[in-house]
Design a protein around this motif. Sequence first.
Motif, PDB file in Angstrom:
ATOM      1  N   THR A 188       0.828  -1.208   0.000  1.00  0.00           N
ATOM      2  CA  THR A 188       0.000   0.000   0.000  1.00  0.00           C
ATOM      3  C   THR A 188       0.860   1.255   0.000  1.00  0.00           C
ATOM      4  O   THR A 188       0.594   2.213  -0.742  1.00  0.00           O
ATOM      5  CB  THR A 188      -0.933   0.000   1.226  1.00  0.00           C
ATOM      6  N   VAL A 189       1.904   1.267   0.827  1.00  0.00           N
ATOM      7  CA  VAL A 189       2.789   2.436   0.877  1.00  0.00           C
ATOM      8  C   VAL A 189       3.460   2.647  -0.473  1.00  0.00           C
ATOM      9  O   VAL A 189       3.541   3.774  -0.978  1.00  0.00           O
ATOM     10  CB  VAL A 189       3.843   2.279   2.000  1.00  0.00           C
ATOM     11  N   ARG A 190       3.935   1.563  -1.082  1.00  0.00           N
ATOM     12  CA  ARG A 190       4.588   1.710  -2.390  1.00  0.00           C
ATOM     13  C   ARG A 190       3.613   2.231  -3.444  1.00  0.00           C
ATOM     14  O   ARG A 190       3.955   3.103  -4.257  1.00  0.00           O
ATOM     15  CB  ARG A 190       5.197   0.371  -2.816  1.00  0.00           C
ATOM     16  N   LYS A 191       2.392   1.712  -3.426  1.00  0.00           N
ATOM     17  CA  LYS A 191       1.392   2.177  -4.394  1.00  0.00           C
ATOM     18  C   LYS A 191       1.062   3.650  -4.163  1.00  0.00           C
ATOM     19  O   LYS A 191       0.885   4.414  -5.121  1.00  0.00           O
ATOM     20  CB  LYS A 191       0.133   1.310  -4.300  1.00  0.00           C
ATOM     21  N   MET A 192       0.984   4.037  -2.895  1.00  0.00           N
ATOM     22  CA  MET A 192       0.701   5.437  -2.574  1.00  0.00           C
ATOM     23  C   MET A 192       1.821   6.340  -3.071  1.00  0.00           C
ATOM     24  O   MET A 192       1.582   7.373  -3.717  1.00  0.00           O
ATOM     25  CB  MET A 192       0.515   5.587  -1.060  1.00  0.00           C
ATOM     26  N   VAL A 193       3.069   5.965  -2.796  1.00  0.00           N
ATOM     27  CA  VAL A 193       4.216   6.783  -3.191  1.00  0.00           C
ATOM     28  C   VAL A 193       4.292   6.922  -4.706  1.00  0.00           C
ATOM     29  O   VAL A 193       4.476   8.024  -5.246  1.00  0.00           O
ATOM     30  CB  VAL A 193       5.522   6.178  -2.631  1.00  0.00           C
ATOM     31  N   HIS A 194       4.119   5.821  -5.411  1.00  0.00           N
ATOM     32  CA  HIS A 194       4.270   5.879  -6.868  1.00  0.00           C
ATOM     33  C   HIS A 194       3.065   6.528  -7.547  1.00  0.00           C
ATOM     34  O   HIS A 194       3.182   7.022  -8.679  1.00  0.00           O
ATOM     35  CB  HIS A 194       4.557   4.488  -7.422  1.00  0.00           C
ATOM     36  N   ALA A 195       1.929   6.552  -6.857  1.00  0.00           N
ATOM     37  CA  ALA A 195       0.804   7.334  -7.376  1.00  0.00           C
ATOM     38  C   ALA A 195       1.156   8.819  -7.322  1.00  0.00           C
ATOM     39  O   ALA A 195       0.882   9.574  -8.270  1.00  0.00           O
ATOM     40  CB  ALA A 195      -0.456   7.045  -6.567  1.00  0.00           C
ATOM     41  N   PHE A 196       1.791   9.255  -6.226  1.00  0.00           N
ATOM     42  CA  PHE A 196       2.272  10.642  -6.154  1.00  0.00           C
ATOM     43  C   PHE A 196       3.299  10.909  -7.249  1.00  0.00           C
ATOM     44  O   PHE A 196       3.279  11.958  -7.905  1.00  0.00           O
ATOM     45  CB  PHE A 196       2.902  10.917  -4.785  1.00  0.00           C
ATOM     46  N   GLU A 197       4.212   9.941  -7.430  1.00  0.00           N
ATOM     47  CA  GLU A 197       5.270  10.106  -8.431  1.00  0.00           C
ATOM     48  C   GLU A 197       4.676  10.348  -9.816  1.00  0.00           C
ATOM     49  O   GLU A 197       5.211  11.133 -10.611  1.00  0.00           O
ATOM     50  CB  GLU A 197       6.159   8.862  -8.443  1.00  0.00           C
ATOM     51  N   MET A 247      10.531   9.115  -7.353  1.00  0.00           N
ATOM     52  CA  MET A 247      10.601   8.717  -5.949  1.00  0.00           C
ATOM     53  C   MET A 247      11.109   7.285  -5.933  1.00  0.00           C
ATOM     54  O   MET A 247      10.407   6.357  -6.349  1.00  0.00           O
ATOM     55  CB  MET A 247       9.228   8.831  -5.277  1.00  0.00           C
ATOM     56  N   ASP A 248      12.352   7.108  -5.483  1.00  0.00           N
ATOM     57  CA  ASP A 248      13.025   5.818  -5.589  1.00  0.00           C
ATOM     58  C   ASP A 248      13.230   5.199  -4.210  1.00  0.00           C
ATOM     59  O   ASP A 248      13.767   5.841  -3.297  1.00  0.00           O
ATOM     60  CB  ASP A 248      14.379   5.991  -6.277  1.00  0.00           C
ATOM     61  N   GLN A 249      12.821   3.962  -4.096  1.00  0.00           N
ATOM     62  CA  GLN A 249      12.939   3.250  -2.826  1.00  0.00           C
ATOM     63  C   GLN A 249      14.405   3.007  -2.477  1.00  0.00           C
ATOM     64  O   GLN A 249      15.215   2.662  -3.333  1.00  0.00           O
ATOM     65  CB  GLN A 249      12.196   1.914  -2.929  1.00  0.00           C
TER      66      GLN A 249
END
Length: 314
Positions: A188-197, A247-249
């Motif tokens: 969920t966090v990854r999907k949220m971050v990459h949606a912002f990206e 936004m890179d992990q």
Amino acid sequence: MKKCISIVLLIATCITYSQKKTNGTIYVEHPAITTVEAMTQAFVSGDENKVASYLADDFKSYSGTTTNKDDKGMDKAAFLKTVKTWKDNIDYPSIKRSKGAYPDALEYKDADQKDLVWVQTWEDVKGVQKETGVKIDRPIHRLFTVDKNNKIKMMINYSTSTVNDEINQSYADRKNGEIYNHHENINTVRKMVHAFENKDFDKAYSFYDEKATFMDINSIDIHKEYTLAEQKENDKKMFEMFELVSMDQVGYPDYLHYELDDPRIVQSWWKIRVIRKSDNKNIVLPMMFIDTFNDKGKITSEIAYYSQKILEAK
């Protein structure tokens, strides 16, 4: 009618004054206060013999918060053993008057109190437990009776046991939940971050509970919490000043599901690459998110850790 009112007021005044009755004297300076504070500092320094010199032979120490109705207290010999325990187990010890507080000495008129002085103190107990590293910083209120020979006859302690409980529990290893490197909440966090990206803001905000709160360590008030609506405005202002490139992990996120209180937390680390629109400067901003989840998989709070100075650097 006026006479009736006057009589009523007179009676009320008399009743008011009759409710006050002195039962002794309170002192801000008194030999008993000197004795109590001297004993306290001898205790802090670990001087068992000096502590003993301030105590009556029939001295007793009690906890003012115990629920044991049969508590017989701690006698002089047992109390003196705690002096060594304190010295052997506490680093950086201190017991000092609480800010703005001072002791009182009370001499009561009661016949059974004529040979006693009561002393009450408000102090802060501080130190670090040597083996566990638990910090001690707690208020304590104490009542003492001092006899006619200026010896402490009784002490009653009123203080929280929370710190002692933490110390006692810290002697043994204890598991407090589980940690995951793959979990739906991490997804969920990854999907949220990459949606912002990808500037898909509706999708990004859909992962948050409608009552979610947000904190930014760069806020003037570090305890300030923003609502989801307020955070949307904060994000809007940020995107007006910066163009988001990626936004890179960094490493991998952790999902921690704690046993105590059942919190669900994802910690994640990122490199956020932006271009400052005012001067086209490329900036790489390290950032850490701490996202707390509810049992429905929605983010209920988020804390962002980053350096504002990096965004402001020329």
